[in-house]
Design an enzyme around this catalytic site. Structure first.
Site, mmCIF file in Angstrom:
data_model
loop_
_atom_site.group_PDB
_atom_site.id
_atom_site.type_symbol
_atom_site.label_atom_id
_atom_site.label_comp_id
_atom_site.label_asym_id
_atom_site.label_seq_id
_atom_site.Cartn_x
_atom_site.Cartn_y
_atom_site.Cartn_z
ATOM 1 N N GLN A 345 -5.424 -3.675 0.345
ATOM 2 C CA GLN A 345 -5.453 -5.104 0.113
ATOM 3 C C GLN A 345 -5.996 -5.245 -1.296
ATOM 4 O OE1 GLN A 345 -5.700 -7.096 3.808
ATOM 5 N NE2 GLN A 345 -4.052 -7.764 2.491
ATOM 6 N N THR A 511 -12.330 -5.051 1.928
ATOM 7 C CA THR A 511 -11.921 -5.461 3.270
ATOM 8 C C THR A 511 -11.747 -4.193 4.102
ATOM 9 O OG1 THR A 511 -9.522 -5.208 3.053
ATOM 10 C CG2 THR A 511 -10.444 -7.321 2.350
ATOM 11 N N THR A 512 -11.837 -4.351 5.420
ATOM 12 C CA THR A 512 -11.520 -3.236 6.311
ATOM 13 C C THR A 512 -10.090 -3.456 6.811
ATOM 14 O OG1 THR A 512 -13.865 -3.089 6.832
ATOM 15 C CG2 THR A 512 -12.381 -1.918 8.303
ATOM 16 N N HIS A 513 -9.176 -3.486 5.863
ATOM 17 C CA HIS A 513 -7.766 -3.715 6.172
ATOM 18 C C HIS A 513 -6.946 -2.542 5.647
ATOM 19 C CE1 HIS A 513 -8.767 -8.322 5.906
ATOM 20 N NE2 HIS A 513 -9.343 -7.736 6.933
ATOM 21 N N ASN A 514 -7.229 -1.364 6.164
ATOM 22 C CA ASN A 514 -6.502 -0.158 5.758
ATOM 23 C C ASN A 514 -5.245 -0.063 6.627
ATOM 24 O OD1 ASN A 514 -9.574 0.193 6.135
ATOM 25 N ND2 ASN A 514 -9.133 1.478 4.384
#
Lengths: 586, 244
Positions: A345, A511-514
């Site tokens: 992101q 963000t923890t949007h891997n």
């Protein structure tokens, strides 16, 4: 020597959102389901009551909520010419651990990707011509229309508060006019907006944009979900992301599914047991179960007919590699698919400082915000811009936790009297506008196994090779300009731009949007799993989570992760169980 | 479930309990089915041990001098010293944090690292402090004739700026890693809940106007840009609530 355990129908690896949804669906089908979680049991009254939850040092800074780095971490480098080094503590992202997984510590911003996001490759090719060299964006293999009923189910499970912008094709005032058609209104009204959101709404409306309330998994009113679980109204305490909720007012595994699921005689949960790999038979085309180990070091073989990977994206990808399922991606040859299309992101923001107005952002909630979506996905004409994709621009008031939130104007030193004075003057008078940018897949961003560093069991760590891409840097610059126009109109004394350009830094939280690594697609030559999230190589193995996204859209991923899980569950229930085997012929 | 409760009690009574973290009901491998395994009166207590100490006297006086420059006592009010930040850091370093128990501390440790790769020092936090303080005091004695704590404030600021900018080499330890960690820990000690020994009398929260662990702001959402001034409350309430 591993001890062999009695057979179960289904074993779920990990116990966060995707495992809880699948456990509920598959136990309804009468199957015996076992979930194996490597972290601890956690429940609201014991682990995050209001006297325990609002502790900034403990949960975030001492990382008690997250995967324990001492046992397992990820090595990182920006490109292949460098040596990856271990992330000795988490920074840029925070993989969850323990019962409930990341559902315990998310903010609750619950989106549906745009219809065009699911066909990103074919849609953009048709409109703008060939994708640039090195970009490996592809279609999901499932459409928005197919997922719509499943988005709807998750929103009702969670009691999402929001305002529809497109009801069955009819554009609605006050909602997001760019969203795909939805079959029903959100189950709850939007959150209670505060001063900062009013300023953002006014500024964006003046610019001709269409502001709407961010969809929220923090309850805007008391709610009973379709399973009969009751959630309380959000108290706007400002401790959502990185914290458990003490009020039962954030949708999580604990608040929406577990109270019902745990009572079922055909469901069992094991905690503090880590799955080491998937066991395969001699043909290597059938999973026989999983090998797991408890905290005392005892190993077990758990036989099962169906194995479903429900751990975090990086862990699912690594389990595939450690189990020897599929070929690990090699960017030098382009061969292999496991670990390919790792995406993330790209975030930028503008802080707005008011002179005599107070934002009081300690009164906030994880998904309290106003948003504009004009610059997301393909909601605008990209001709001549040199990039595809976009992101939403929002003003969220998630919190003002003072170790983490340090809104100080441009030019303020990072310590000393000037810093202290700036903190005293601005802490209650600042807000932030953020651009939540998409991340497009490129051939050189990927995951594989590290050649040097090992986990607590002596197994190779996952290695991440990642940097911001030319597409994403151009896109972020464009979004940042739009965001700046908005921030400048919000009535503040001054703004401060927080740009995001290269190189990507693995430490400051983003963000923890891997995403990516076990991508879904239309055939075995372009994907690890098919459109039902079923492994092409091992048909009684399914893989959930954002690892299946071929690239990441300009939204938070949880809504789409959950919709894909319900979609896969429906395929397992209606097709796979009748005739176990590949649901899509290769 | 009854079987689990019994065996767990047996385990607790027969095990040496060294930290409150071990009282967490979920710290052991378990099989759960049938009901939520919740026990009345059992909370997952914070790992707070504000009286534990790590520093020697010399180390303590060095850190006390550093934190007093990072967040000074000045016209805006009390600083890190009054907030008890030195005690906070001392106890944190004496506990699991100082030992790096939740950090990945396996080698090899690289001589060179990218700026984007974060903390790569071989020392866990407590040892990094120890080595860096020794090297810093040696440097100050050599070049300025006295240890850091006895320098003039402007000299101290100058040294801290050079540490921050990576412009000062310390023997056997990354000066930049040390500075970044001390600043991070100082801010933690100034703003964390008072149960950890810092933010004494909630001076950090009072400075910025953070109301602490109140947990319900529904009555104030329509503030419309006006100030909301609330006395801060910590996890254990506030001093005025405890009868003298």
């Amino acid at each position: 020597m591993a001890r062999k355990l009695p057979h179960v129908d289904v074993v779920l690896v990990g116990f966060g959102w995707t495992a809880a949804i699948l456990a509920q669906e598959l136990t309804d089908e009468g199957l015996t389901v076992l979930a194996i979680e490597r972290g601890a049991w956690r429940d609201t009254p014991t682990d995050f009551p209001p006297t325990v939850a609002p502790d900034e040092l403990r949960w975030y800074w001492r990382k008690e909520m997250f995967q324990n780095n001492a046992r397992d971490t990820i090595t990182f480098r920006n490109n292949r010419s460098q040596t990856a080094l271990p992330m000795r503590r988490w920074g840029s992202f925070l993989p969850g651990e323990g019962v409930g997984g990341a559902s315990v510590h998310w903010n609750g911003q619950t989106w549906r990707f745009l219809p065009s996001d699911f066909i990103a490759a074919s849609h953009n090719r048709e409109r703008y011509g060939e994708l640039p060299e090195g970009m490996t964006v592809q279609d999901f293999g499932v459409t928005y229309a197919e997922l719509e009923p499943h988005f709807d189910r998750f929103e009702k499970l969670c009691g999402i508060g929001g305002k529809a912008g497109n009801l069955n094709g009819q554009i609605q005032d006050g909602g997001n006019p760019f969203e795909g058609p939805r079959s029903s209104e959100y189950p709850n009204p939007p959150m209670h907006m505060t001063f900062a959101q009013h300023q953002f709404a006014k500024a964006t409306a003046e610019l001709g944009l269409k502001p709407f309330p961010g969809p929220s998994a923090n309850m805007s009113r008391p709610y009973t979900n379709p399973l009969g679980c009751q959630l309380g109204p959000c108290s706007y305490c400002g401790f959502c992301e990185k914290y458990g909720c003490g009020n039962y007012s954030k949708a999580s595994v604990q608040t929406t599914i577990l109270p019902v699921l745990i009572q079922k005689p055909n469901f069992t949960l094991k905690t503090h047991n880590e799955v080491l790999h998937v066991n395969l038979d001699k043909s290597r085309t059938r999973a026989t179960g999983v090998r797991h180990v408890d905290v005392q070091g005892n190993e077990y073989d758990q036989p099962a007919d169906l194995v479903i990977l429900c751990a975090y994206q990086t862990n699912n990808t690594r389990l595939m590699m450690l189990s020897g399922i599929g070929e690990i991606y090699n960017p030098a040859t382009g061969q292999g698919l496991v670990g390919k299309n790792y995406c993330y992101q790209i975030m930028s923001s503008a802080d707005v400082f008011f002179e005599d107005k107070y934002t009081n952002e300690f009164a906030g909630a994880g998904a309290l915000g106003m948003v504009v979506d004009e610059y997301n996905g393909d909601n605008f004409d990209h001709s001549g811009l040199g990039f595809i994709g976009g992101g939403y621009i929002a003003n969220w008031t998630t919190n003002a936790r003072p170790i983490e939130s340090q809104p100080v104007p441009e030019g303020t030193p990072s310590w000393g009297s000037a810093w202290k004075k700036a903190m005293a003057e601005n802490f209650l008078k600042a807000t932030s506008v953020g651009a939540h940018g998409a991340s497009m897949a490129y051939a050189n961003n990927y995951l594989d196994l590290d050649p040097t560093y090992k986990d607590a069991y002596g197994r190779p760590l996952m290695r991440m090779t990642y940097d911001f891409t030319p597409n994403d840097v151009a896109m972020s610059a464009f979004l940042t300009e739009r965001m700046k126009e908005i921030a400048e109109r919000m009535g503040g004394r001054e703004i401060k731009l927080n740009l995001r350009d290269g190189p990507y830094d693995s430490m400051p939280y983003q963000t923890t949007h891997n995403t990516g690594g076990t991508i879904m697609g239309t055939n075995p030559s372009n994907s690890v799993v098919n459109r039902y999230l079923q492994s092409w190589d091992v048909p009684n193995l399914f893989v959930m989570g954002a690892g299946v996204f071929p690239q990441n859209a300009g939204y938070n991923p949880t809504g789409t992760v959950a919709a894909l899980t319900y979609w896969a569950a429906a395929a397992i229930r209606s097709q796979y169980l009748r005739s176990p085997g590949p649901l899509v012929q290769a | 479930m009854a079987g689990w409760k019994l065996s767990r009690r047996g385990f607790l009574t027969s095990t040496l309990i060294t930290t409150t973290a071990l009282l967490v009901p979920g710290a052991f491998a378990r099989t759960i089915s049938g009901e939520v395994p919740w026990l009345p009166g059992r909370a997952n207590l914070p790992p707070a041990y504000p009286d534990l100490r790590f520093f020697t006297t010399a180390e303590r006086s060095c850190i006390d001098a550093i934190i007093a420059r990072l967040i000074p006592t000045d016209e805006t009010g009390a600083g890190a010293r009054e907030a008890g930040v030195t005690d906070f850091i001392d106890s944190q370093l004496a506990g699991f944090y100082g030992k790096g128990e939740r950090w990945y501390m396996q080698g090899p440790f690289a001589d060179e690292k990218l700026d984007t790769q974060g903390y790569q020092s071989e020392q866990p936090p407590a040892q990094l402090y120890r080595d860096a303080i020794e090297a810093l005091d040696a440097h100050c004695e050599q070049t300025l004739g006295s240890v850091f704590a006895r320098l003039e404030e402007n000299q101290q600021d100058e040294i801290l700026k050079r540490l921050e900018e990576g412009d000062l080499e310390l023997d056997g330890v990354s000066a930049k890693a040390f500075f970044d960690l001390v600043l991070e820990n100082t801010i933690e000690g100034f703003f964390s809940d008072p149960i950890y020994g810092g933010n004494r009398d909630m001076v950090g929260w009072k400075l910025v106007g953070f109301p602490g662990a109140r947990y319900d702001y529904r009555d104030y959402l329509d503030h419309n840009g006006e100030p909301v001034i609330l006395e801060p409350v910590g996890l254990k309430g506030r001093p005025a609530w405890t009868p003298a």
